[in-house]
Design a protein around this motif. Structure first.
Motif: not given
Length: 365
Positions: A120-139
């Motif tokens: 429940h902390r910040g949405g866990g895995r469903s949080s927008g925070r997960e997208t940091a990994g996507r942006v790193a891969a996108g770079a």
């Protein structure tokens, strides 16, 4: 939990939770000998990180990336690349009051029904925070695409009722849009509309509410012939990539839904020879026909929902007691998601294009 990986020849797997120790990504399929440093990746992560303006959450994260494997002396080795971004500024206590009450508009209830347990902390895995990994891969993907003359940008064209000037945007190149959008916090290439959008967002925040928006993507330099003819159509993969971003609720290629109100004579793009290449006079199809790129600029749009975490009271259910209740969400949240979604959508689009280039064996070692 399945569904954490995307792509075939260029494949990414993101990991981590919003309030866990770190988030990140594993990238598989990168050819050896490609120049890659943490600085190359950090530039994109800096565009995504929170706390940059009143348009985003006040959470402060450096989002400093660390290359843990797959790179030696500044060159890729051909082995999996693991990128890690530590979490530092997370306040889990702000979520204690909603441990058993799913937030309206969030993935909380779906996660609970599927797994019987949720972070429940910040949405866990469903949080927008997960997208940091996507942006790193996108770079990493962008870095490779640039060597092949492929450039892309995403930008905000609408927030709430405020819309950018379509004619103005149509006359701007990908490069010109890239220069303009980093000059205002809403990442809109139309400065007049940007000012109106910013005011609308601040007004919504004052009213303890949030706004949705539309993000447009444009990709130039893509060669004709990318995409598979049936299930792995290029536009289908772009749709899946962008729709996999948590806040996106709609997607269209080219003129998309306006096709429903057009005739074929109006919508079909006529072919012509420009003295060098076969091109189309218009681009209603958005650079893709039959799931395969035509060589024209690829254009897509994504509808982004309002941030569901708002401070005003909302009705929900207590999962323990089964009783109706009301919650007020605490914590730090974006009053609008669209501007911060821009680098995420760019990353996912870059990953799709690079993956199809590799599947078509158009990359050279």
């Amino acid at each position: 939990m399945a569904g954490n990986s995307f792509g075939e020849a260029f494949r990414i797997t993101t990991w981590g939770e919003s309030h866990g120790a770190a988030v990140g990504v594993v990238i598989d399929g990168v050819l050896p000998g490609i120049h890659l440093t943490e600085a190359d990746i950090q530039t994109e992560l800096d565009r995504r990180k929170p706390g940059q303006s009143a348009m985003s959450t006040a959470r402060q994260e450096s989002d400093a990336v660390k290359i843990m494997s797959g790179v030696f002396e500044g060159k890729t080795t051909g082995t999996p690349i693991l990128l890690m971004i530590r979490n530092a500024d997370h306040d889990s206590s702000a979520y204690d009051n909603i441990r058993d009450t799913p937030r309206p508009g969030h993935a909380d209830y779906g996660y609970f029904c599927k797994y019987g347990i949720r972070d429940h902390r910040g949405g866990g895995r469903s949080s927008g925070r997960e997208t940091a990994g996507r942006v790193a891969a996108g770079a990493v993907a962008k870095n490779i695409l640039a060597a092949y003359g492929i450039d892309l940008v995403c930008h905000v064209v609408q927030i709430g009722p405020e819309k950018a000037d379509v004619d103005l945007l149509g006359n701007l190149s990908v490069g010109e849009i890239k220069e303009r959008i980093e000059k205002n916090p809403v990442r809109c290439a139309d400065p007049i509309a940007a000012a109106a959008m910013e005011k609308a967002v601040l007004d919504a925040r004052e009213n303890k509410d949030s706004l949705g928006g539309i993000v447009e993507g444009r990709i130039s330099g893509v060669p004709a012939g990318l995409g598979e003819p049936v299930f792995d159509k290029l536009d289908a993969d772009l749709a899946k990539a962008v729709m996999s971003i948590g806040a996106v609720k709609g997607f269209e290629i080219g003129d998309g839904f306006t096709a429903a109100n057009a005739t074929a004579a109006q919508f079909n793009d006529k072919f012509m020879y420009d003295g060098k290449d076969i091109v189309t006079k218009t681009n209603h199809a958005g650079g893709i026909l039959g799931g395969i790129s035509t060589g024209m600029e690829i254009r897509f749009r994504a509808a982004v929902k309002p941030t569901p975490s708002i401070a005003c009271p909302q009705e929900t259910v207590d999962l323990k007691s089964g009783k109706n209740t009301t919650i007020e969400i605490k914590g730090r949240h974006d009053p609008v998601i669209a501007p911060r979604l821009v680098p995420v959508a760019e990353a996912m689009a870059a990953i799709v294009i690079l993956d199809h280039l590799m599947r078509n064996r158009m990359l050279k070692k």
